[in-house]
Design a protein around this motif. Sequence first.
Motif, short mmCIF file in Angstrom:
data_model
loop_
_atom_site.label_atom_id
_atom_site.label_comp_id
_atom_site.label_asym_id
_atom_site.label_seq_id
_atom_site.Cartn_x
_atom_site.Cartn_y
_atom_site.Cartn_z
N THR A 39 0.84 -1.19 0.00
CA THR A 39 0.00 0.00 0.00
C THR A 39 0.88 1.25 0.00
OG1 THR A 39 -1.66 -1.20 1.26
CG2 THR A 39 -1.86 1.19 1.22
N TYR A 40 0.60 2.13 -0.94
CA TYR A 40 1.37 3.37 -1.04
C TYR A 40 1.20 4.19 0.24
CZ TYR A 40 3.07 7.84 -2.80
OH TYR A 40 3.76 9.01 -2.96
N GLN A 41 2.24 4.80 0.70
CA GLN A 41 2.33 5.59 1.93
C GLN A 41 2.32 4.74 3.20
OE1 GLN A 41 3.07 8.76 2.17
NE2 GLN A 41 2.94 9.20 0.00
N SER A 44 5.61 1.84 1.38
CA SER A 44 6.68 2.60 0.73
C SER A 44 6.15 3.99 0.39
CB SER A 44 7.13 1.90 -0.55
OG SER A 44 8.07 2.69 -1.24
N THR A 45 7.01 4.97 0.56
CA THR A 45 6.62 6.34 0.22
C THR A 45 7.27 6.78 -1.09
OG1 THR A 45 8.43 7.21 1.56
CG2 THR A 45 6.27 6.99 2.63
N ALA A 46 7.99 5.88 -1.73
CA ALA A 46 8.66 6.22 -2.99
C ALA A 46 7.63 6.50 -4.08
CB ALA A 46 9.58 5.08 -3.41
N TYR A 47 7.90 7.54 -4.85
CA TYR A 47 7.01 7.87 -5.95
C TYR A 47 7.86 8.10 -7.20
CZ TYR A 47 3.53 10.06 -8.86
OH TYR A 47 2.68 10.34 -9.89
N PRO A 48 7.57 7.44 -8.29
CA PRO A 48 6.53 6.45 -8.48
C PRO A 48 6.92 5.12 -7.82
CG PRO A 48 7.79 6.63 -10.49
CD PRO A 48 8.32 7.67 -9.54
N ALA A 49 5.93 4.30 -7.56
CA ALA A 49 6.18 3.05 -6.84
C ALA A 49 6.94 2.03 -7.69
CB ALA A 49 4.85 2.45 -6.39
N ASN A 50 6.74 2.03 -9.00
CA ASN A 50 7.39 1.07 -9.91
C ASN A 50 7.22 -0.37 -9.43
OD1 ASN A 50 8.29 3.08 -11.62
ND2 ASN A 50 10.26 3.28 -10.62
N ALA A 51 6.02 -0.73 -9.08
CA ALA A 51 5.75 -2.07 -8.54
C ALA A 51 5.69 -3.11 -9.65
CB ALA A 51 4.45 -2.07 -7.76
#
Length: 140
Positions: A39-41, A44-51
């Motif tokens: 779940t974003y935030q 991971s707080t990285a943006y973009p998530a690149n999942a």
Amino acid sequence: MTRRSRKNSKSKTKQFDYNTLEQRNLLAVDLGINVTGATYQTDSTAYPANATSDTGVDHIVEVMNGRINVYNKDTATPLYSETMDSFFTAAGSFVPNPTENPNVIYDQLSERWFVVASGTKDQGNWIHLAIGENTPTGLE
């Protein structure tokens, strides 16, 4: 049970016995399970998530900027969650820069997991590669 049917308006009515039909069963298809991934935030707080993710024999592995997650393939139970930097450090890689742009692949022929990420900040360009045997993290 009988039912009357007409071929056309001039013909006589015929009796049809539904009991003579073969019994048919509906097939049930199991499409699998849903896995609630990172779940974003929260993870991971990285943006973009690149999942990205991949599925092996027993595991589902999800990698994103900042985190790696491993789930049981049959139950979707989380088995492992770690920051990408800690994961690569534990795998024996020198991580002077935060990792980014990760990718994961399960190779069916070799039955191995491959996790790769780059690190491109103050200490130059780095490529981190971890290869897992049988399980993605060495966990059983």
